[in-house]
Scaffold this active site. Sequence first.
Site, PDB file in Angstrom:
ATOM      1  N   GLY A 164       0.838  -1.201   0.000  1.00  0.00           N
ATOM      2  CA  GLY A 164       0.000   0.000   0.000  1.00  0.00           C
ATOM      3  C   GLY A 164       0.864   1.239   0.000  1.00  0.00           C
ATOM      4  O   GLY A 164       1.028   1.927  -1.018  1.00  0.00           O
ATOM      5  N   ARG A 165       1.487   1.488   1.149  1.00  0.00           N
ATOM      6  CA  ARG A 165       2.320   2.678   1.346  1.00  0.00           C
ATOM      7  C   ARG A 165       3.372   2.860   0.260  1.00  0.00           C
ATOM      8  O   ARG A 165       3.576   3.956  -0.256  1.00  0.00           O
ATOM      9  CB  ARG A 165       3.003   2.554   2.713  1.00  0.00           C
ATOM     10  CG  ARG A 165       3.744   3.777   3.170  1.00  0.00           C
ATOM     11  CD  ARG A 165       4.607   3.450   4.403  1.00  0.00           C
ATOM     12  NE  ARG A 165       3.889   2.717   5.412  1.00  0.00           N
ATOM     13  CZ  ARG A 165       3.226   3.270   6.429  1.00  0.00           C
ATOM     14  NH1 ARG A 165       3.198   4.567   6.566  1.00  0.00           N
ATOM     15  NH2 ARG A 165       2.592   2.514   7.316  1.00  0.00           N
TER      16      ARG A 165
ATOM     17  N   CYS B  39      -9.199  21.619  17.457  1.00  0.00           N
ATOM     18  CA  CYS B  39      -9.181  21.959  18.875  1.00  0.00           C
ATOM     19  C   CYS B  39      -8.591  20.827  19.703  1.00  0.00           C
ATOM     20  O   CYS B  39      -9.295  20.194  20.499  1.00  0.00           O
ATOM     21  CB  CYS B  39     -10.585  22.300  19.341  1.00  0.00           C
ATOM     22  SG  CYS B  39     -11.098  23.873  18.705  1.00  0.00           S
ATOM     23  N   GLU B  40      -7.325  20.555  19.483  1.00  0.00           N
ATOM     24  CA  GLU B  40      -6.575  19.539  20.227  1.00  0.00           C
ATOM     25  C   GLU B  40      -5.139  20.036  20.279  1.00  0.00           C
ATOM     26  O   GLU B  40      -4.576  20.386  19.244  1.00  0.00           O
ATOM     27  CB  GLU B  40      -6.538  18.199  19.464  1.00  0.00           C
ATOM     28  CG  GLU B  40      -7.854  17.525  19.222  1.00  0.00           C
ATOM     29  CD  GLU B  40      -8.387  16.819  20.452  1.00  0.00           C
ATOM     30  OE1 GLU B  40      -7.573  16.415  21.311  1.00  0.00           O
ATOM     31  OE2 GLU B  40      -9.611  16.692  20.574  1.00  0.00           O
TER      32      GLU B  40
END
Length: 431
Positions: A292-293, A361-362
């Site tokens: 895949g990668r 927002c993390e």
Amino acid sequence: MLTPNLTVNAEGHLCFGGADTVALAKQHGTPLYVMDENMIRENCRGYESVIAQEYGGRGLICYASKALSCMELYRIVDSEGLGADVISGGELYTALKAGMPAEKIVMHGNSKSDSELHMAVTRGVGRIVCDHLPELERLDRIAGAAGKTVNILLRIKPGIDAHTHDFVKTGCIDSKFGFALETGEAMAAVKAASLYPNLNLVGLHCHIGSQILETEPFAEAARVMVKFLAQIRSELGVTLPELNLGGGPGIRYTEADDPKPFGEIIRAILGAVKESCASAEFPEPFILFEPGRSIVGGAGLTLYTVMAKKTIPDIRTYVLVDGGMCDNPRYALYHSRYEALIANKAAAPRSASVTIGGKCCESGDLIGEDMPLQEAVPGDTLAVLATGAYNYSMASNYNRNPRAEIVMVRDGAARTVVKRESYLDIIANDI
Ligand SMILES: *Cc1c(COP(=O)(O)O)cnc(C)c1O
């Protein structure tokens, strides 16, 4: 540069696959995923040519579509002769809609639903990889009800430590995937599978992990699997004709990475298969690989717009962009490292060291820390490299951010292959 398809033009702009990334950002907006079709095709051909040269073409490369699943990707890999590995009903649906022939599809999953199994059976996928005993029973019942016999492989944990991140390591006994070899569980599964009238056991599967940089863990897994095939023959009198050795070859994410090229890895694996078969006097099996990668990872980058720069004296400088963990959650998930550059100043030295922060927002919503970068100012285009795999496919609507567009470039020309989501798309299922 990280990959040979990255260049800098006379204006100092970063070009990817011959296309000016600054112009792409302007034309299509940001965040924007950019994929290089020629590089994807070259990678497909690279895999095929090793199988042809080293193994007489007796194999099938099934692109592991969880790395990047969209209809155009299935069309491209299909046209290069590859099949596809899918892991859910959604990936299977996308592959079939794109025209991927069902017989070239391998269906995976450690927790497939009845409806996913039913879909795989009735649409005629070539192989289903079974993960645990109750699944064999369910699949047999579903196949029987549909009046079909299905080809299955059994997912085996060969007990290989592949020296990769714990979360992407799957071949050891303490993994949620498959049957363990050393406990006798795998042999029991082979015996059980042969008893179901609607299941046709054609072979074994293993996948030892992802982003593996060395050849040896792969070769060792191949030796272990062939040995087990021979053991099945001697204990049960059954010669299984297929061996699926999964995916996992690593790519260059940073200048410091030095992975073995996938061609070298596949050559080493096929060498190990041939040697082990010869010494066990076992017929060389039909081979499947599921990369895949290594097919799409280096063939993609992500463009962002720099929104602000925030320096916290004596601590760090944040460069804040208009995307983040919603389009690339890999730093938040695995602390994965990337190279980044300012696409409109690509020829300038990367003299700053920054933390790239996203818009979510993390506090953990970062693309990376301690990253060398050109001096950034708001309005600059930031390119993060090698984001072709496990970025779009892991994207979310967190904070109700619309998922980004994907453009495919080929010889400098670009076309949209996945549209940017709209706010209407975001509320499409809200009632
Ligand atoms: C993830 C996965 C792959 C692909 O792995 P890559 O590292 O992207 O090559 C192949 N097969 C299975 C079963 C997988 O889970």
